[in-house]
Design an enzyme around this catalytic site. Structure first.
Site, PDB file in Angstrom:
ATOM      1  N   GLY B 130      29.684  42.214  -4.077  1.00 48.85           N
ATOM      2  CA  GLY B 130      29.968  42.366  -5.492  1.00 48.85           C
ATOM      3  C   GLY B 130      31.050  43.413  -5.678  1.00 48.85           C
ATOM      4  O   GLY B 130      32.241  43.121  -5.573  1.00 48.85           O
ATOM      5  N   ARG B 242      41.111  42.660 -17.906  1.00 44.58           N
ATOM      6  CA  ARG B 242      40.109  43.645 -18.334  1.00 44.58           C
ATOM      7  C   ARG B 242      40.184  44.009 -19.818  1.00 44.58           C
ATOM      8  O   ARG B 242      39.148  44.174 -20.459  1.00 44.58           O
ATOM      9  CB  ARG B 242      40.188  44.896 -17.461  1.00 44.58           C
ATOM     10  CG  ARG B 242      39.395  44.679 -16.187  1.00 44.58           C
ATOM     11  CD  ARG B 242      39.536  45.786 -15.181  1.00 44.58           C
ATOM     12  NE  ARG B 242      38.748  45.442 -14.007  1.00 44.58           N
ATOM     13  CZ  ARG B 242      39.048  45.800 -12.767  1.00 44.58           C
ATOM     14  NH1 ARG B 242      40.125  46.527 -12.532  1.00 44.58           N
ATOM     15  NH2 ARG B 242      38.275  45.448 -11.771  1.00 44.58           N
ATOM     16  N   GLU B 363      33.380  41.499 -14.150  1.00 41.63           N
ATOM     17  CA  GLU B 363      34.793  41.884 -13.975  1.00 41.63           C
ATOM     18  C   GLU B 363      34.943  43.348 -13.567  1.00 41.63           C
ATOM     19  O   GLU B 363      35.807  44.068 -14.052  1.00 41.63           O
ATOM     20  CB  GLU B 363      35.610  41.541 -15.223  1.00 41.63           C
ATOM     21  CG  GLU B 363      35.935  40.057 -15.238  1.00 41.63           C
ATOM     22  CD  GLU B 363      37.015  39.668 -16.209  1.00 41.63           C
ATOM     23  OE1 GLU B 363      36.699  38.841 -17.059  1.00 41.63           O
ATOM     24  OE2 GLU B 363      38.142  40.159 -16.095  1.00 41.63           O
TER      25      GLU B 363
END
Lengths: 265, 385
Positions: B130, B242, B363
């Site tokens: 991750g 983002r 994200e």
């Protein structure tokens, strides 16, 4: 396929009041919108264009500010527009309106298909679509809820009826009026809205359409409005208790007693 | 507050707001309850040209930038983050092609993404990888004119719904992070399949699924940029995307404030609307202030990115971190202001609180954003000596 869509600018019905002197709608200060049923006509035309190709022209009759609804139609993706506007057209009933619209359709060189909403929410007559077909000597199907077969030569349509629907074959050129079941109107598109901002709406008046002022507008209308009034709100109120079933049965009894509905055996 | 948007930007905002109000709001609870993908919403967004915002005009888009994207995402998020995630994830999948694709790759994939006909998806995360993205196991081996992909990707947004996947895989394990490459995978590629759709706490309208590459064969021309560029592609993509996650936070928090303030005006206790009690009014005041600060940060960052600036890593991380933390706080407080009502599914704020959590996670977790900001600060203050 060449499609013409008829749209109308109407007052936002939630806020309309009547002028007690002239028996007409007070349009001043009330926001104008595209007649909601005409958005279904636009959607139907856009879907038919997706399938069959071609171009859509939106036409409207009204004062100069009605050009706004043409711009809105451009935002939804129609190719072109035409504003039918002249002082001589003011006060037109449906008879005189179809006279002017028929001339506008001919001015555009006719169409393979004309699409209208089933009625406008200000007058609620549902006469302009069928009347326009009559003026142009076109076959027509009103209250179209969908189609089963489409081609450049004919449409096989579903016509909404009180107790179901009919399946009707319409040879083209022809005219249809549509109901909301024809499909939820899509949102306007960004590219359409950007085009609409710059779009100069072409306009034609009585002279360009070769119409005698005596046959259009108030002068060319046969309808005489004798009285217009808003119904008084009020009446008696009765609260029924008990379960939903008991109250429901009691409502039916009361309606039968008042002869609003016929009693069962 | 007037952010001096152009007429075109206002048009994008207004159209996204209209779709959110008229189409998303009435069905958001049902989509959430049934965990149902919003196909009709996606179709409407496509018809409205909103999937074309960041795609250049030559590929059928509108040629807008990060700010235009943020404006649309914010408005959609105000109604439902499940829907806005499905929308924004298509841009996440499109950015690698937009930033690093060849002319042929752009011509092949971008027009269908711009029209909304095809959704895109981005696949980096794996079950054991991750935050530590460099530890991914999925590998791609060149064989003649093909690459063979082996491995699986986890929690991929738009998995099973997308028509284009951009996938990061290792092409040379010996090179560490410089041994990763990015590829375009299509649903029909042999050996590619979509695993189970996940059941989630929030954003339940969005589709999240596993991608499985079982000796998946793709033509060699599906490589994006060149071998070894995989993490550069991913990081530059995140730099662009983002602020969009930040915009989700702003929109979601605004939606929660709308509900909480309206409720506080009508709900009476002790004979008065609860908004007249300082305890409640101060909560609302803090919510509104933080939302405006988040919005200002997102818009300023988006404008900086659109100016063509290169040093966007730090501000991009800030624009994701702050508004998403605000969204978690604001939605939690919105539930508090609505009290028992807020905890019930009859009101939309409990969904908003569930939806907010993912914004702090996906994200790049907000901890990773702080790492990025911290590393940049370390560099900046090292230089100034």
């Amino acid at each position: 396929m060449k499609i013409i869509v008829c749209i109308k600018q109407v007052p936002d019905t939630a806020n309309v009041r009547l002028d007690p002197e002239t028996h007409t709608l007070k349009r001043e200060g009330v926001e104008s919108i595209v007649n909601p049923f005409d958005l279904f006509a636009l959607e139907a035309a856009l879907r038919l264009r997706e399938e069959l190709g071609g171009a859509i022209t939106a036409i409207t009759m009204g004062p100069p500010q009605a050009a706004e609804v043409i711009k809105e139609a451009i935002g939804y993706g129609v190719d072109d527009g035409l504003l039918v506007s002249d002082r001589a057209f003011a006060g037109a009933d449906t008879w005189a309106t179809t006279r002017a619209l028929a001339a506008a359709v001919e001015h555009l060189g006719g169409a393979d298909l004309i699409v209208c909403g089933k009625q406008a929410v200000d007058g609620d007559t549902a006469q302009v679509g069928p009347g326009l077909a009559q003026r142009l000597d076109l076959p027509q199907v009103a209250f179209v809820k969908g189609w089963r077969e489409i081609s450049d030569g004919h449409l096989v349509l579903e016509r909404q009826m009180d107790d179901g629907f009919d399946v009707v074959r319409l040879p083209l050129p022809g005219l249809i009026t549509v109901v909301r079941e024809v499909g939820e109107p899509r949102p306007p598109s960004l590219k359409g809205k950007m085009r609409a901002k710059k779009y100069q709406v072409p306009a034609v008046g009585a002279a360009e359409l070769g119409l005698d002022p005596a046959e259009v507008g108030l002068a060319g209308s046969h309808t005489e409005v004798v009285k217009v009034f808003a119904p008084q709100a009020g009446g008696d109120r009765l609260m029924l208790g008990g379960t939903a079933e008991e109250a429901g049965a009691r409502v039916i009894d009361l309606l039968v007693e008042a002869k609003v509905i016929a009693g069962g055996a | 507050m007037d952010y001096f948007l152009t007429e075109e930007q206002e048009m994008i905002r207004d159209l996204a707001r209209q779709i959110a109000q008229e189409r998303i709001k009435p069905i958001r609870a049902q989509l959430d309850e049934a965990e149902e993908f919003p196909h009709e919403i996606i179709k409407a967004l496509g018809q409205a040209d909103l999937f074309g915002i960041i795609i250049p005009e030559e590929y059928g888009g509108l040629g807008g930038g990060c700010l235009e994207n943020c404006l649309a995402v914010e408005e959609l998020s105000r109604a439902c983050v499940g829907c806005s995630t499905s929308y924004a994830a298509s841009f996440l999948g499109a950015y690698p092609i937009l930033l690093y694709g060849s002319k042929e790759q752009k011509e092949k994939y971008l027009p269908a993404i711009a029209s909304g006909e095809t959704l895109a998806a981005f696949a980096l995360t794996e079950s054991a990888s991750g935050s530590d993205a460099a530890s991914i196991k999925t590998e791609a081996v060149r064989q003649g004119d093909e690459y063979i992909l082996r491995g699986s990707k986890q929690w991929i947004t738009n998995g099973g719904e997308a028509g284009v996947y951009t996938v990061v895989a290792i092409t040379d394990r010996s090179k560490g992070p410089r041994g990763a490459s990015a590829f375009i995978v299509e649903p029909g590629d042999p050996g590619f399949s979509v695993g189970k759709k996940e059941s989630k706490l929030g954003i339940r309208a969005s589709a999240t699924a596993e991608l499985i590459f079982n000796d998946c064969r793709i033509p060699a021309d599906r490589l994006l940029s060149r071998e070894g560029m995989g993490f550069v592609v991913a990081m530059r993509t995140f730099d662009q995307s983002r602020p969009g996650v930040g915009a989700q936070g702003v929109g979601l928090a605004q939606g929660a404030l709308d509900e909480a303030a309206a409720f506080a005006k009508t709900r009476k206790q002790f004979g008065k609307p609860i908004i007249t009690f300082q305890a409640v009014a101060h909560m609302l005041a803090d919510m509104a202030t933080k939302i405006e600060a988040g919005r200002a940060l997102v818009y300023a960052t988006a404008r900086y990115i659109d100016s063509g600036a290169k040093d966007i890593g730090k501000v991009s991380a800030m624009s994701k971190l702050f508004p998403t933390d605000v969204a978690m706080e604001v939605t939690t407080n919105a539930v508090q202001i609505l009290g028992g009502h807020g905890y019930m599914r009859d009101y939309p704020v409990e969904k908003m609180m569930r939806d907010a959590k993912i914004l702090q996670i996906y994200e790049g977790t907000n901890q990773i954003q702080r790492n990025v900001i911290g590393q940049e600060l370390n560099k900046e203050y090292g230089r100034k000596k």
